[in-house]
Design an enzyme around this catalytic site. Structure first.
Site, PDB file in Angstrom:
ATOM      1  CG  ASP A  15      -4.024  -1.107  -0.938  1.00 55.29           C
ATOM      2  OD1 ASP A  15      -4.013  -1.244  -2.161  1.00 55.29           O
ATOM      3  OD2 ASP A  15      -4.801  -1.722  -0.186  1.00 55.29           O
ATOM      4  CE  LYS A  18       2.459  -3.713  -4.015  1.00 56.51           C
ATOM      5  NZ  LYS A  18       1.599  -3.394  -2.865  1.00 56.51           N
ATOM      6  CE  LYS A  20       4.653   9.631  -5.592  1.00 58.27           C
ATOM      7  NZ  LYS A  20       5.392   9.991  -4.405  1.00 58.27           N
ATOM      8  CB  ALA A  49      -2.797  -5.807  -7.952  1.00 59.01           C
ATOM      9  N   GLY A  50      -4.376  -3.189  -7.348  1.00 56.84           N
ATOM     10  CA  GLY A  50      -4.779  -1.906  -7.903  1.00 56.84           C
ATOM     11  C   GLY A  50      -3.631  -0.943  -7.713  1.00 56.84           C
ATOM     12  CG  HIS A  51      -0.001  -1.592  -8.719  1.00 57.92           C
ATOM     13  ND1 HIS A  51       0.923  -2.411  -9.293  1.00 57.92           N
ATOM     14  CD2 HIS A  51      -0.224  -2.086  -7.485  1.00 57.92           C
ATOM     15  CE1 HIS A  51       1.251  -3.370  -8.436  1.00 57.92           C
ATOM     16  NE2 HIS A  51       0.543  -3.194  -7.340  1.00 57.92           N
ATOM     17  CB  THR A 143     -10.378  -8.174  -4.568  1.00 56.57           C
ATOM     18  OG1 THR A 143      -9.825  -9.311  -5.243  1.00 56.57           O
ATOM     19  CG2 THR A 143      -9.343  -7.621  -3.607  1.00 56.57           C
ATOM     20  CD  GLN A 238      -2.241  -9.054  -4.526  1.00 55.09           C
ATOM     21  OE1 GLN A 238      -1.447  -9.841  -5.004  1.00 55.09           O
ATOM     22  NE2 GLN A 238      -3.063  -8.378  -5.297  1.00 55.09           N
ATOM     23  CB  THR A 314     -13.021  -3.681  -3.777  1.00 53.19           C
ATOM     24  OG1 THR A 314     -12.198  -3.188  -2.716  1.00 53.19           O
ATOM     25  CG2 THR A 314     -12.474  -4.999  -4.265  1.00 53.19           C
ATOM     26  NE  ARG A 316     -13.027  -4.686  -0.282  1.00 52.33           N
ATOM     27  CZ  ARG A 316     -12.484  -5.874  -0.010  1.00 52.33           C
ATOM     28  NH1 ARG A 316     -13.113  -6.720   0.784  1.00 52.33           N
ATOM     29  NH2 ARG A 316     -11.315  -6.211  -0.511  1.00 52.33           N
ATOM     30  CG  ASP A 346       1.827  13.582   1.819  1.00 48.60           C
ATOM     31  OD1 ASP A 346       2.316  12.436   1.857  1.00 48.60           O
ATOM     32  OD2 ASP A 346       0.893  13.900   1.057  1.00 48.60           O
ATOM     33  N   GLY A 446       4.037  13.282  -1.519  1.00 46.19           N
ATOM     34  CA  GLY A 446       2.893  13.719  -2.333  1.00 46.19           C
ATOM     35  C   GLY A 446       2.540  12.643  -3.334  1.00 46.19           C
TER      36      GLY A 446
HETATM   37  P1  IMP Z   1      -8.186 -11.966  -2.735  1.00 43.69           P
HETATM   38  O1  IMP Z   1      -6.753 -11.683  -3.112  1.00 43.69           O
HETATM   39  O2  IMP Z   1      -9.149 -11.251  -3.638  1.00 43.69           O
HETATM   40  O3  IMP Z   1      -8.466 -13.427  -2.610  1.00 43.69           O
HETATM   41  O4  IMP Z   1      -8.439 -11.333  -1.276  1.00 43.69           O
HETATM   42  C1  IMP Z   1      -7.806 -11.829  -0.120  1.00 43.69           C
HETATM   43  C2  IMP Z   1      -7.438 -10.687   0.810  1.00 43.69           C
HETATM   44  O5  IMP Z   1      -6.415  -9.905   0.221  1.00 43.69           O
HETATM   45  C3  IMP Z   1      -8.573  -9.709   1.105  1.00 43.69           C
HETATM   46  O6  IMP Z   1      -8.427  -9.243   2.424  1.00 43.69           O
HETATM   47  C4  IMP Z   1      -8.319  -8.574   0.136  1.00 43.69           C
HETATM   48  O7  IMP Z   1      -8.871  -7.355   0.566  1.00 43.69           O
HETATM   49  C5  IMP Z   1      -6.818  -8.547   0.155  1.00 43.69           C
HETATM   50  N1  IMP Z   1      -6.209  -7.986  -1.071  1.00 43.69           N
HETATM   51  C6  IMP Z   1      -6.052  -8.614  -2.252  1.00 43.69           C
HETATM   52  N2  IMP Z   1      -5.422  -7.828  -3.131  1.00 43.69           N
HETATM   53  C7  IMP Z   1      -5.155  -6.682  -2.497  1.00 43.69           C
HETATM   54  C8  IMP Z   1      -4.472  -5.493  -2.869  1.00 43.69           C
HETATM   55  O8  IMP Z   1      -3.959  -5.328  -3.989  1.00 43.69           O
HETATM   56  N3  IMP Z   1      -4.405  -4.506  -1.921  1.00 43.69           N
HETATM   57  C9  IMP Z   1      -4.915  -4.681  -0.669  1.00 43.69           C
HETATM   58  N4  IMP Z   1      -5.545  -5.771  -0.273  1.00 43.69           N
HETATM   59  C10 IMP Z   1      -5.659  -6.774  -1.169  1.00 43.69           C
HETATM   60 MG    MG Z   2      -3.546  -1.287  -4.261  1.00 40.61          MG
END
Ligand code: IMP
Ligand code: MG
Length: 453
Positions: A15, A18, A20, A49-51, A143, A238, A314, A316, A346, A446
């Site tokens: 997070d 990456k 952007k 992942a979440g980009h 996740t 990650q 997620t 969270r 910023d 930004g």
């Molecule tokens: P897993 O990759 O779902 O097995 O999660 C293992 C750990 O990596 C947990 O603490 C997740 O919150 C963290 N994690 C996995 N992927 C990401 C990501 O893309 N961004 C931030 N944390 C991540």
């Molecule tokens: Mg992310």
């Protein structure tokens, strides 16, 4: 601009921005190299992942587009590729592809390594069940996307279903064999493997057919980009401290995240690439595990609110802390970084920014990251704090006008460059670069594409 060869990786717990960063680089490379190809490659992790990218559509509307399984190259019509170490979720990938085709008329070339393993429902079911049956102290806080169980199956070999198997007519046979090997574990979760088998075969038929043309002997295809003078952007998912071996064990993901692994798994030569570490100016963590500089209402909580620090995968809430250069210095070392993109300057404007340059462990101050983060009694901060002011929030105008004014202000900084940034921020960056031993070459101010100095 000529051929660009870069690996863009995360320096903390993911997070960092990456998505952007890759989107901006890709857009720039495409603009400056008309007629040349660009491929954006994912090399590890999966749809954990979440980009997020904020992109303006042809109709002028700006939207947030999140990719989980596909590389960010989707949002700028680059070619995209999936490497052999990826936990490939075909349904998630296909869904993103369809969405991108609707929104951006996506028409890039798509390549999926035949060697990539396929992540299926049972991985996810096992992940969820393990996490929910553990006492809080034993949880990883995953996740819930099945990543851990997937990599176990890959390493066990006989339970690995490659993309090659997946698109072949022998997929049902292979799946049956694998489910049989996992019978004990799956039945323990109350899963009927015959039902699961029928469901998976039925549900995946369409996606298998649609994705089949994209199967490639990827290392050779990537070589062709290299030899043709085309550009390659390697996109990390990650971040360093989630690496399975060098991260904060046991609260890590199950893949090899560090940049050197990208080259090994894609068959590309490190010496031709620049490695760029993406560093969010303040660290955040989602899931379990210690954040050494975790901070409360005076900084961290303000930052979480302002930065909307919520997990893209997620939902969270993330935790935030003061800049921790001890972590960054090690991450620069492990990834062999050439340059740094610093993001979200910023978000912490107008706050007193403390900087951690050591840890107190048993009364001794060290600048090494210990194996066990719980041995850190307290972070050691520089005496000096930093503060900068980039703009006043527009008042007395509607949301749309405010956002337009802000975008104009940011684009002024972008046009005028580094020297136009407030001295507090420039002092911070110059001390940072000296401490971590790597130059910052971009600073994000930004969320939108191009809002980077
Ligand atoms: P897993 O990759 O779902 O097995 O999660 C293992 C750990 O990596 C947990 O603490 C997740 O919150 C963290 N994690 C996995 N992927 C990401 C990501 O893309 N961004 C931030 N944390 C991540
Ligand atoms: Mg992310």
């Amino acid at each position: 601009m000529t051929q660009v060869l870069e690996a863009i990786v995360g320096l903390i717990w993911g997070d960092e921005g990456k998505g952007k960063s890759v989107d901006e680089r890709a857009t720039e490379i495409k603009e400056k190299n008309p007629g040349k190809r660009l491929v954006v490659v994912r090399y590890q992790g999966g749809n954990n992942a979440g980009h997020s990218t904020h992109v303006t559509l042809p109709n002028g509307k700006t939207i947030k587009f999140v990719t989980h399984a596909a590389p960010t190259g989707l949002t700028n019509n680059s070619d995209i590729a999936i490497g052999p170490s990826v936990a490939f979720n075909p349904e998630s990938f296909f869904g993103e592809l369809m969405q991108a085709q609707d929104l951006f008329n996506y028409d890039g070339r798509i390549m999926i390594s035949e060697r990539a393993g396929v992540l299926l429902d049972y991985h996810k079911l096992i992940d969820i069940s393990r996490e929910s049956s553990k006492a809080p102290s034993g949880k990883i806080g995953t996740t819930a996307r099945g990543i851990g169980p997937f990599y176990e199956d890959n390493a066990r070999r006989v339970t690995r279903i490659t993309f090659h198997d997946y698109i072949s007519t022998l997929f049902p046979k292979k799946l049956k064999e694998v489910l049989e090997l996992k019978r004990h574990e799956l039945e323990g979760l109350g899963i009927n493997i015959n039902d699961l088998f029928l469901e998976l075969v039925g549900r995946h038929e369409h996606v298998r057919k649609e994705l089949a043309p994209f199967a490639k002997n990827l290392e050779y295809r990537l070589r062709e980009y290299l030899n043709n003078g085309d550009s390659i952007l390697i996109e990390g998912a990650q971040g360093t401290y989630l690496d399975v071996d060098l991260g904060s064990i046991p609260h890590v993901s199950s893949s090899h995240i560090l940049a050197p692994h990208a080259f090994a798994s894609l068959g590309l030569p490190r010496k031709l690439f620049r490695v760029i570490g993406v560093e969010k100016i303040y660290p955040t963590r989602v899931g379990d595990g210690i954040l050494p500089t975790l901070s409360g209402p005076e900084f961290g909580e303000i930052v979480v609110e302002r930065g909307v620090e919520v997990g893209a995968s997620t939902g969270r809430r993330r935790r935030a802390g003061y800049p921790d250069w001890v972590l960054i210095k090690r991450a620069v070392m492990l990834n062999d970084c050439d340059e740094i993109f610093l993001t979200r300057a910023d978000v912490i404007q107008d706050l007193d920014v403390k900087v951690c340059t050591g840890y107190n462990i048993n009364g001794r101050v060290t600048d090494e990251v210990p194996f066990d983060l719980s041995t850190i009694i307290s972070p050691v901060y520089l005496h000096q704090t930093f503060r900068w002011h980039l703009w006043d929030e527009p008042t007395g105008v509607d949301k749309e006008t405010a956002s337009r004014i802000l975008r104009e202000t940011r684009s002024r900084y972008v046009k005028e460059g580094f020297a136009s940034l407030p001295t507090g921020l420039l002092d911070f960056v110059s001390m940072h670069d000296k401490y971590v031993g790597c130059p910052t070459i971009e600073i994000g101010i930004g969320p939108h594409r191009g809002e980077t100095v």
